[in-house]
Enzyme design. Sequence first.
Site, mmCIF file in Angstrom:
data_model
loop_
_atom_site.group_PDB
_atom_site.id
_atom_site.type_symbol
_atom_site.label_atom_id
_atom_site.label_comp_id
_atom_site.label_asym_id
_atom_site.label_seq_id
_atom_site.Cartn_x
_atom_site.Cartn_y
_atom_site.Cartn_z
ATOM 1 C CE1 TYR A 33 -4.091 -1.822 -0.041
ATOM 2 C CE2 TYR A 33 -2.927 -3.282 1.465
ATOM 3 C CZ TYR A 33 -3.986 -3.036 0.615
ATOM 4 O OH TYR A 33 -4.941 -4.006 0.412
ATOM 5 C CG PHE A 74 -10.816 -1.823 10.490
ATOM 6 C CD1 PHE A 74 -10.491 -1.454 9.192
ATOM 7 C CD2 PHE A 74 -10.250 -1.118 11.536
ATOM 8 C CE1 PHE A 74 -9.615 -0.396 8.951
ATOM 9 C CE2 PHE A 74 -9.376 -0.070 11.312
ATOM 10 C CZ PHE A 74 -9.066 0.293 10.017
#
Length: 410
Positions: free
Chosen positions: A115, A410
């Site tokens: 990322y 999450f």
Amino acid sequence: TSEQDLRTAARTDLTSFGHPFDETRFARGLDLRRAATSYLAHEDDTPVGACLVHDFEMTVPGTATVALAGVADVGVLPSHRRRGVLSAMVDRMLADAARSGKVAAGLHASEATIYGRFGFGAATRHRKVSIPTARARLRTDVDVAPGRVEVAHPEGRPDSLRPIHEQAMGRRPGEVRRLPQRWATRLAGDDGDEPKMLCLLHRDPDGTPDAYALYRVVEDWAPAGPDHTLELQELVALHDPAELAMWQALLSMDLVATVVAWLPADSILFDALEDSWAPHTIGEHDGLWLRLLDVPTALESRRYRVAGSLVLDVADPRAPDGSRTAGTWRLDVRDDGSAGLSEVPTAPSGEGPRVDLRLGVAELASVWLGGGSFARLHSVGRCEEATPGAARRADAIFGWWPTPWITEFF
């Protein structure tokens, strides 16, 4: 989004990670998926990639919160990798997040090399430790909160834990408010064949809950006796003495020989133990990765350690549509730790403005919450020091204790 579309997205994500689709687990998390924004990439009529985005509030230094896009369940089918599917999804998702007013996007990376190219920087550091309970007594001179510890059965009872979690958010930057739909799955245990959570709750002398711990016990009935391992899933407390009271209970549990936990690198436990060599590190890596979408709001929303001024030249070659990231910004920190930010225009002569530091948006994200280091980035060539000494001065201004941490996954 229809339930069938959500099922398709879940199946696509699970397949991308090599996992079979489980209808029971999907049903358990359906309310959470309905509350999120789903992205599904297609090739013709075939789904080939998926991701979810949750709406979070995240704490920044000084206890204020900002709007965060929580990116989760990102996956591309093995048959369609390295064909631009991930880039298309991430670019669309970040543009949508910027246009909706999110200050940043955050995620937990499956690999450290994915990322950075999208402008994400690692903002928190997590350390996994193993602690033999026979050596894990707290010092007699540390401040342990009075009160009592009780067993709480967490499944179906989030109301007793949620207030502690929400009140404790301000203790460390990087924490996010857990979504109501997430509480049910978190407490029920949503990790496939893993046993359900157990819970300890600490109450102060007035009976008010001020700390809790979620954990699992892995049994090992060794020939020499019980050699169980307690796997701590999360420990949340309103203040340090309550946290130490919970540690005291966890480390003295019968039949447990070892406690294993992920902790902040600057956890107070390390200074509270009588035997400082008892915990040993068995793993360490980044936790939350952040992608700034609104630099002015991000920098003005937090507090700083010392007063001072810095001119930051921020590069963002992949700036999402609707974002405010690339540019030259002057940060002025007041004596009370609050700050103002102003954009520095280029001089009419065409000469650039006076700059202290030049860095990319990913690098700025990694130091935004106070856990990174401008000087360390400068030492490896990831931050250019245009004014001598500016990197160390920036560390003095941005540095924060305690360091950033996130309990929620999450």
